[in-house]
Scaffold this active site. Structure first.
Site, PDB file in Angstrom:
ATOM      1  N   LYS A  14       0.966  -1.138  -0.017  1.00  0.00           N
ATOM      2  CA  LYS A  14       0.138   0.126   0.027  1.00  0.00           C
ATOM      3  C   LYS A  14       0.891   1.268   0.075  1.00  0.00           C
ATOM      4  O   LYS A  14       0.694   2.327  -0.790  1.00  0.00           O
ATOM      5  CB  LYS A  14      -0.937  -0.004   1.109  1.00  0.00           C
ATOM      6  CG  LYS A  14      -1.714  -1.267   1.319  1.00  0.00           C
ATOM      7  CD  LYS A  14      -2.736  -1.082   2.157  1.00  0.00           C
ATOM      8  CE  LYS A  14      -2.137  -1.210   3.617  1.00  0.00           C
ATOM      9  NZ  LYS A  14      -1.801  -2.489   4.236  1.00  0.00           N
ATOM     10  N   ARG A  89      -9.770   0.610   8.711  1.00  0.00           N
ATOM     11  CA  ARG A  89      -9.311  -0.936   9.206  1.00  0.00           C
ATOM     12  C   ARG A  89     -10.259  -1.748  10.004  1.00  0.00           C
ATOM     13  O   ARG A  89     -10.274  -2.721  10.074  1.00  0.00           O
ATOM     14  CB  ARG A  89      -8.197  -0.720  10.012  1.00  0.00           C
ATOM     15  CG  ARG A  89      -6.825  -1.039   9.452  1.00  0.00           C
ATOM     16  CD  ARG A  89      -5.673  -0.832  10.158  1.00  0.00           C
ATOM     17  NE  ARG A  89      -4.486  -1.636  10.026  1.00  0.00           N
ATOM     18  CZ  ARG A  89      -3.270  -1.133   9.307  1.00  0.00           C
ATOM     19  NH1 ARG A  89      -3.668   0.253   9.007  1.00  0.00           N
ATOM     20  NH2 ARG A  89      -2.295  -1.796   9.210  1.00  0.00           N
ATOM     21  N   ARG A 128      11.770  -6.459   4.925  1.00  0.00           N
ATOM     22  CA  ARG A 128      11.510  -5.121   5.370  1.00  0.00           C
ATOM     23  C   ARG A 128      12.289  -4.744   6.836  1.00  0.00           C
ATOM     24  O   ARG A 128      12.817  -3.835   6.926  1.00  0.00           O
ATOM     25  CB  ARG A 128      10.178  -4.841   5.261  1.00  0.00           C
ATOM     26  CG  ARG A 128       9.842  -3.322   5.575  1.00  0.00           C
ATOM     27  CD  ARG A 128       8.595  -2.879   5.328  1.00  0.00           C
ATOM     28  NE  ARG A 128       7.523  -3.146   6.554  1.00  0.00           N
ATOM     29  CZ  ARG A 128       6.293  -2.912   6.404  1.00  0.00           C
ATOM     30  NH1 ARG A 128       5.661  -2.334   5.278  1.00  0.00           N
ATOM     31  NH2 ARG A 128       5.500  -3.154   7.581  1.00  0.00           N
ATOM     32  N   ARG A 134      11.305  -1.504  12.409  1.00  0.00           N
ATOM     33  CA  ARG A 134       9.937  -1.437  13.205  1.00  0.00           C
ATOM     34  C   ARG A 134       9.658  -2.778  14.092  1.00  0.00           C
ATOM     35  O   ARG A 134       9.756  -3.918  13.797  1.00  0.00           O
ATOM     36  CB  ARG A 134       8.636  -1.484  12.204  1.00  0.00           C
ATOM     37  CG  ARG A 134       8.663  -0.151  11.641  1.00  0.00           C
ATOM     38  CD  ARG A 134       7.405   0.064  10.367  1.00  0.00           C
ATOM     39  NE  ARG A 134       6.246  -0.776  10.626  1.00  0.00           N
ATOM     40  CZ  ARG A 134       5.201  -0.654   9.944  1.00  0.00           C
ATOM     41  NH1 ARG A 134       5.391  -0.084   8.643  1.00  0.00           N
ATOM     42  NH2 ARG A 134       4.024  -1.501  10.340  1.00  0.00           N
ATOM     43  N   ARG A 145      -0.764  -9.125  13.420  1.00  0.00           N
ATOM     44  CA  ARG A 145      -1.284  -8.090  12.370  1.00  0.00           C
ATOM     45  C   ARG A 145      -2.074  -8.627  11.426  1.00  0.00           C
ATOM     46  O   ARG A 145      -2.949  -8.110  11.301  1.00  0.00           O
ATOM     47  CB  ARG A 145      -0.143  -7.161  12.247  1.00  0.00           C
ATOM     48  CG  ARG A 145       0.290  -6.338  12.937  1.00  0.00           C
ATOM     49  CD  ARG A 145       1.911  -5.552  12.548  1.00  0.00           C
ATOM     50  NE  ARG A 145       2.105  -5.122  11.292  1.00  0.00           N
ATOM     51  CZ  ARG A 145       3.337  -5.028  10.853  1.00  0.00           C
ATOM     52  NH1 ARG A 145       4.408  -5.596  10.935  1.00  0.00           N
ATOM     53  NH2 ARG A 145       3.210  -4.559   9.324  1.00  0.00           N
TER      54      ARG A 145
END
Ligand code: ADP
Length: 189
Positions: A14, A89, A128, A134, A145
């Site tokens: 996204k 969401r 990533r 993160r 998640r």
């Protein structure tokens, strides 16, 4: 106005597609994840409230999320339109967004769903993680998640499908090719 929701699980691309879209269509990009990370970095009251939820891959409560989203839209009165990335969401957020836009005589133009399977998501986020730093890219947090996505966020799709607003794109493959497909669906809305 062009108001697009980019919809998809964590790691669907996204953010990548959003940055290309804002350039092409001159839209304002609103990523609630980025907004929350900025609050955490700046140690604001909101940041302190949401840090542990975000680090653990848990959705932030709707009321907090809807407030920061509306605030961000209001900061951009001259916008030609918005790309909503990571919002809504939950169905409650989707309803709040519709009501908010309606109060400004606007609406969601369409929803682009980036379709990526779970194995691909896990391997992308593992990649990533090496650069993102993160905490929520750790494997156990990522599983949380993805769980949040399939238990809460997925219900946003039928909400927009009932309005005839969803176009599904294969999110696996060449970034440019995916982008071309995203643009084609936006132009067909
Ligand atoms: P990703 O799409 O990779 O999971 P985001 O940057 O969109 O990452 O979101 C990171 C985290 O921020 C989410 O796991 C959640 O805790 C919080 N968050 C972002 N957007 C929302 C939202 N619309 N509602 C609730 N929580 C959100």
């Amino acid at each position: 106005m062009l108001n697009i929701v980019l919809f998809g699980p964590p790691g669907a691309g996204k953010g990548t597609q959003s940055s290309k879209l804002i350039e092409k269509y001159q839209l304002v990009h609103i990523s609630t994840g980025d907004l929350f990370r900025a609050h955490i970095k700046n140690e604001t009251e909101i940041g302190k409230k949401v840090k542990s939820l975000i680090d653990n891959g848990i959705l932030v409560p709707d009321s907090v999320t809807i407030d920061i989203l509306e605030e961000e839209v209001k900061k951009n009165p001259q916008a030609k339109g918005f790309i909503f990335d990571g919002f809504p969401r939950t169905v409650t957020q989707a309803e709040a967004l519709d009501a908010f836009l309606e109060s400004k005589n606007q609406e969601i133009t369409g929803v682009v769903q980036l379709d990526v399977n779970e194995d691909e998501l896990k391997s992308r986020i593992a990649e990533r993680k090496k650069i993102s730093g993160r905490a929520d890219d750790d494997e156990d947090k990522l599983i949380k998640r993805i769980e949040e996505y399939f238990s809460k966020t997925i219900h946003v799709l039928p909400y927009y499908q009932n309005q005839g607003k969803v176009k599904k794109i294969n999110g696996i493959g060449n970034i440019e090719e995916i982008f071309n497909n995203v643009c084609a669906s936006i132009e067909a809305f």
